[in-house]
Write a protein that holds these residues in place. Structure first.
Motif, PDB file in Angstrom:
ATOM      1  N   MET A 224       0.837  -1.161   0.100  1.00 20.50           N
ATOM      2  CA  MET A 224       0.043   0.066   0.193  1.00 20.50           C
ATOM      3  C   MET A 224       0.798   1.177  -0.077  1.00 20.50           C
ATOM      4  O   MET A 224       0.346   2.329   0.358  1.00 20.50           O
ATOM      5  CB  MET A 224      -0.719   0.156   1.078  1.00 20.50           C
ATOM      6  CG  MET A 224      -1.841  -1.260   1.208  1.00 20.50           C
ATOM      7  SD  MET A 224      -3.205  -0.974   0.067  1.00 20.50           S
ATOM      8  CE  MET A 224      -4.199   0.038   1.029  1.00 20.50           C
ATOM      9  N   THR A 225       1.991   1.042  -0.322  1.00 17.24           N
ATOM     10  CA  THR A 225       3.043   2.012  -0.381  1.00 17.24           C
ATOM     11  C   THR A 225       3.791   2.328  -1.854  1.00 17.24           C
ATOM     12  O   THR A 225       4.022   1.650  -2.431  1.00 17.24           O
ATOM     13  CB  THR A 225       4.229   1.983   0.627  1.00 17.24           C
ATOM     14  OG1 THR A 225       3.759   1.709   1.847  1.00 17.24           O
ATOM     15  CG2 THR A 225       5.033   3.102   0.773  1.00 17.24           C
ATOM     16  N   ARG A 226       3.690   3.633  -1.928  1.00 19.93           N
ATOM     17  CA  ARG A 226       4.182   3.922  -3.477  1.00 19.93           C
ATOM     18  C   ARG A 226       5.104   5.209  -3.107  1.00 19.93           C
ATOM     19  O   ARG A 226       5.114   6.385  -2.932  1.00 19.93           O
ATOM     20  CB  ARG A 226       3.125   4.565  -4.511  1.00 19.93           C
ATOM     21  CG  ARG A 226       2.142   3.906  -4.688  1.00 19.93           C
ATOM     22  CD  ARG A 226       2.528   2.641  -5.508  1.00 19.93           C
ATOM     23  NE  ARG A 226       0.986   1.666  -5.598  1.00 19.93           N
ATOM     24  CZ  ARG A 226       0.752   0.714  -5.135  1.00 19.93           C
ATOM     25  NH1 ARG A 226       1.504   0.340  -3.858  1.00 19.93           N
ATOM     26  NH2 ARG A 226      -0.025  -0.151  -5.208  1.00 19.93           N
ATOM     27  N   ASP A 227       6.794   4.803  -3.269  1.00 13.64           N
ATOM     28  CA  ASP A 227       7.759   5.887  -3.004  1.00 13.64           C
ATOM     29  C   ASP A 227       8.147   6.340  -4.586  1.00 13.64           C
ATOM     30  O   ASP A 227       8.781   5.529  -5.287  1.00 13.64           O
ATOM     31  CB  ASP A 227       8.825   4.854  -2.513  1.00 13.64           C
ATOM     32  CG  ASP A 227       9.803   5.987  -1.745  1.00 13.64           C
ATOM     33  OD1 ASP A 227      10.082   7.021  -2.161  1.00 13.64           O
ATOM     34  OD2 ASP A 227      10.672   5.674  -1.070  1.00 13.64           O
ATOM     35  N   THR A 228       7.895   7.400  -4.817  1.00 10.70           N
ATOM     36  CA  THR A 228       8.324   8.163  -6.311  1.00 10.70           C
ATOM     37  C   THR A 228      10.109   8.367  -6.149  1.00 10.70           C
ATOM     38  O   THR A 228      10.425   8.607  -7.132  1.00 10.70           O
ATOM     39  CB  THR A 228       7.617   9.524  -6.291  1.00 10.70           C
ATOM     40  OG1 THR A 228       7.871  10.283  -5.164  1.00 10.70           O
ATOM     41  CG2 THR A 228       6.156   9.319  -6.439  1.00 10.70           C
ATOM     42  N   SER A 229      10.730   7.992  -4.973  1.00 16.43           N
ATOM     43  CA  SER A 229      12.084   8.276  -5.167  1.00 16.43           C
ATOM     44  C   SER A 229      12.610   6.858  -5.755  1.00 16.43           C
ATOM     45  O   SER A 229      13.825   6.755  -6.040  1.00 16.43           O
ATOM     46  CB  SER A 229      12.594   8.722  -4.080  1.00 16.43           C
ATOM     47  OG  SER A 229      12.633   7.309  -2.948  1.00 16.43           O
ATOM     48  N   ARG A 230      11.650   5.825  -5.920  1.00 17.46           N
ATOM     49  CA  ARG A 230      12.419   4.424  -6.127  1.00 17.46           C
ATOM     50  C   ARG A 230      11.772   3.703  -7.212  1.00 17.46           C
ATOM     51  O   ARG A 230      11.447   2.466  -7.147  1.00 17.46           O
ATOM     52  CB  ARG A 230      12.283   3.757  -4.840  1.00 17.46           C
ATOM     53  CG  ARG A 230      13.151   4.247  -3.483  1.00 17.46           C
ATOM     54  CD  ARG A 230      12.981   3.467  -2.291  1.00 17.46           C
ATOM     55  NE  ARG A 230      13.470   2.273  -2.338  1.00 17.46           N
ATOM     56  CZ  ARG A 230      13.366   1.443  -1.295  1.00 17.46           C
ATOM     57  NH1 ARG A 230      12.650   1.697  -0.231  1.00 17.46           N
ATOM     58  NH2 ARG A 230      13.968   0.198  -1.395  1.00 17.46           N
ATOM     59  N   ILE A 231      11.233   4.741  -8.207  1.00 12.22           N
ATOM     60  CA  ILE A 231      10.551   3.976  -9.288  1.00 12.22           C
ATOM     61  C   ILE A 231      11.261   4.376 -10.818  1.00 12.22           C
ATOM     62  O   ILE A 231      11.446   5.509 -11.207  1.00 12.22           O
ATOM     63  CB  ILE A 231       9.237   4.280  -9.123  1.00 12.22           C
ATOM     64  CG1 ILE A 231       8.402   3.938 -10.717  1.00 12.22           C
ATOM     65  CG2 ILE A 231       9.157   5.863  -9.184  1.00 12.22           C
ATOM     66  CD1 ILE A 231       8.001   2.493 -10.834  1.00 12.22           C
ATOM     67  N   PRO A 232      11.781   3.373 -11.328  1.00  9.34           N
ATOM     68  CA  PRO A 232      12.512   3.644 -12.487  1.00  9.34           C
ATOM     69  C   PRO A 232      11.631   4.183 -13.472  1.00  9.34           C
ATOM     70  O   PRO A 232      12.408   4.864 -14.494  1.00  9.34           O
ATOM     71  CB  PRO A 232      12.904   2.136 -12.958  1.00  9.34           C
ATOM     72  CG  PRO A 232      13.006   1.207 -11.782  1.00  9.34           C
ATOM     73  CD  PRO A 232      11.904   1.893 -10.865  1.00  9.34           C
ATOM     74  N   LEU A 233      10.393   3.799 -13.813  1.00 12.03           N
ATOM     75  CA  LEU A 233       9.649   4.422 -14.714  1.00 12.03           C
ATOM     76  C   LEU A 233       9.604   5.948 -14.672  1.00 12.03           C
ATOM     77  O   LEU A 233       9.718   6.542 -15.774  1.00 12.03           O
ATOM     78  CB  LEU A 233       8.009   3.743 -14.618  1.00 12.03           C
ATOM     79  CG  LEU A 233       7.763   2.478 -14.939  1.00 12.03           C
ATOM     80  CD1 LEU A 233       6.474   2.118 -14.272  1.00 12.03           C
ATOM     81  CD2 LEU A 233       7.898   2.063 -16.383  1.00 12.03           C
ATOM     82  N   LEU A 234       9.787   6.317 -13.420  1.00 14.47           N
ATOM     83  CA  LEU A 234       9.476   7.958 -13.402  1.00 14.47           C
ATOM     84  C   LEU A 234      10.968   8.442 -13.628  1.00 14.47           C
ATOM     85  O   LEU A 234      11.176   9.617 -14.383  1.00 14.47           O
ATOM     86  CB  LEU A 234       9.223   8.373 -11.936  1.00 14.47           C
ATOM     87  CG  LEU A 234       9.076   9.919 -11.632  1.00 14.47           C
ATOM     88  CD1 LEU A 234       7.746  10.265 -12.497  1.00 14.47           C
ATOM     89  CD2 LEU A 234       8.640   9.761  -9.866  1.00 14.47           C
ATOM     90  N   ASN A 235      12.204   7.894 -13.360  1.00 14.02           N
ATOM     91  CA  ASN A 235      13.352   8.367 -13.570  1.00 14.02           C
ATOM     92  C   ASN A 235      13.476   8.386 -15.202  1.00 14.02           C
ATOM     93  O   ASN A 235      14.251   9.451 -15.753  1.00 14.02           O
ATOM     94  CB  ASN A 235      14.365   7.419 -12.888  1.00 14.02           C
ATOM     95  CG  ASN A 235      14.784   7.661 -11.777  1.00 14.02           C
ATOM     96  OD1 ASN A 235      13.791   8.321 -11.081  1.00 14.02           O
ATOM     97  ND2 ASN A 235      15.618   7.023 -10.803  1.00 14.02           N
ATOM     98  N   GLU A 236      13.053   7.292 -15.734  1.00 13.08           N
ATOM     99  CA  GLU A 236      13.206   7.125 -17.297  1.00 13.08           C
ATOM    100  C   GLU A 236      12.390   8.347 -17.897  1.00 13.08           C
ATOM    101  O   GLU A 236      12.943   9.178 -18.883  1.00 13.08           O
ATOM    102  CB  GLU A 236      12.519   6.027 -17.817  1.00 13.08           C
ATOM    103  CG  GLU A 236      13.340   5.019 -17.630  1.00 13.08           C
ATOM    104  CD  GLU A 236      12.775   3.648 -18.674  1.00 13.08           C
ATOM    105  OE1 GLU A 236      13.430   3.426 -19.490  1.00 13.08           O
ATOM    106  OE2 GLU A 236      11.753   3.080 -17.973  1.00 13.08           O
ATOM    107  N   LYS A 237      11.364   8.863 -17.551  1.00 13.10           N
ATOM    108  CA  LYS A 237      10.543  10.017 -17.779  1.00 13.10           C
ATOM    109  C   LYS A 237      11.218  11.196 -17.730  1.00 13.10           C
ATOM    110  O   LYS A 237      11.260  12.269 -18.633  1.00 13.10           O
ATOM    111  CB  LYS A 237       9.133  10.082 -17.571  1.00 13.10           C
ATOM    112  CG  LYS A 237       8.203   8.797 -18.094  1.00 13.10           C
ATOM    113  CD  LYS A 237       6.871   9.107 -17.560  1.00 13.10           C
ATOM    114  CE  LYS A 237       5.800   7.808 -17.835  1.00 13.10           C
ATOM    115  NZ  LYS A 237       5.662   7.869 -19.360  1.00 13.10           N
ATOM    116  N   ALA A 238      12.027  11.473 -16.565  1.00 10.95           N
ATOM    117  CA  ALA A 238      12.736  12.559 -16.234  1.00 10.95           C
ATOM    118  C   ALA A 238      14.135  12.561 -16.975  1.00 10.95           C
ATOM    119  O   ALA A 238      14.750  13.708 -16.906  1.00 10.95           O
ATOM    120  CB  ALA A 238      12.638  12.592 -14.891  1.00 10.95           C
TER     121      ALA A 238
END
Length: 302
Positions: A224-238
């Protein structure tokens, strides 16, 4: 009836009574007395009206004052309602939020509104905490402010929190916390209960959220936790390396071309929580599908 004589002076001057005197019979005198009585009656009625007129004017004045007070009272409430509506709309449409001590009301009562939409957005909350230092040289981090926002970015919790130990380093440059902010702050144990009650059963979004859970002395279910500092998908987009742990400020700038945590007043936990939720939305569909399929997504759901 015998005649009664009377001198009637037409000029009103007693000295002319001899030349202008006129003899009146008893009948004529009676008629004049009756006329005078009527005139006297009319005169008395006019006097009464004059006496009662100020009272009528006073009543009218009192009514006018009462009506003016009622209008002023209504105008005050209408203005207060309009200002509250404008403030709510501003908070909803803008990611930047003033420091709580600069707002009219620094505390937001915890309340969660159910919002319909894809992915049941009412299930998601974003959290961000600001810490101060306690112990020798301020090396022990303790909670000093906690903010929680909904999927839509509405604030459901935002309070200054008094640490259980004396503060030795306020870390104002980063935390934005000043001594005056904690003078009447909510005690830690009370604030912790309030926050955990909000998070129970929700999907919690945060950036390096393990730090927030640590100062809350709490462990949220990994699923039930979503950590935006540890998601490769987000890093790719950025445009960052998949395995890199990128700061919230850099991710927000790279994806939204927006600056946060700017200036010398320190961070705003409301601003950071909103930015975190917005980052989550960028990869929400892909992230949730990957998690549902059981495929690895770096550290994904923990």
């Amino acid at each position: 009836m015998s005649d009664i004589t009377m001198n009637l002076c037409f000029s009103g001057d007693p000295s002319t009574s001899g030349s202008n005197a006129r003899k009146l019979s008893g009948t004529q005198l009676k008629n004049m007395e009756q006329q005078n009585g009527i005139v006297g009656h009319k005169f008395t009625r006019r006097q009464k009206q004059r006496k009662t007129k100020p009272t009528s004017d006073a009543s009218s004045s009192q009514r006018s004052k009462a009506e003016a007070l009622i209008r002023a009272h209504m105008d005050k409430h209408i203005k207060k309602h309009e200002e509250a509506s404008e403030e709510h709309q501003f908070r909803k449409n803008n990611s930047f939020t003033k420091h709580p001590s600069c707002q009219t009301s620094s505390h937001h009562q915890p309340s969660l509104s159910v919002t319909a939409g894809a992915g049941v957005p009412s299930k998601f909350l974003a959290i961000d905490c600001e810490m101060v230092g306690t112990g020798p040289k301020g090396c022990v981090s303790q909670l000093a402010r906690c903010s929680v926002v909904t999927y839509e970015g509405d604030v459901v919790y935002d309070k200054f929190i008094k640490p259980s130990m004396p503060v030795t380093n306020y870390r104002t440059r980063w935390s934005g916390i000043r001594p005056c902010d904690l003078s009447n702050a909510t005690p830690f144990h009370q604030a912790r209960k309030e926050v955990l009650k909000l998070l129970m059963g929700k999907v919690v979004v945060g950036h390096a959220v393990h730090n927030d859970f640590k100062v809350l002395q709490y462990s949220h279910p990994p699923a039930m936790t979503r950590d935006t500092s540890r998601i490769p998908l987000l890093n790719e987009k950025a445009g960052f390396n998949k395995r890199q742990c990128v700061a919230l400020k850099k991710l927000t700038k790279a994806i939204f071309n927006r600056d946060i945590q700017a200036g010398c007043r320190g961070h705003s936990s409301v601003e950071d929580a909103r930015a975190t939720m917005e980052l989550y939305k960028v990869v929400e569909d892909e992230w949730e599908k990957t998690l549902a399929s059981g495929q690895p997504v770096g550290s994904g759901g923990s």
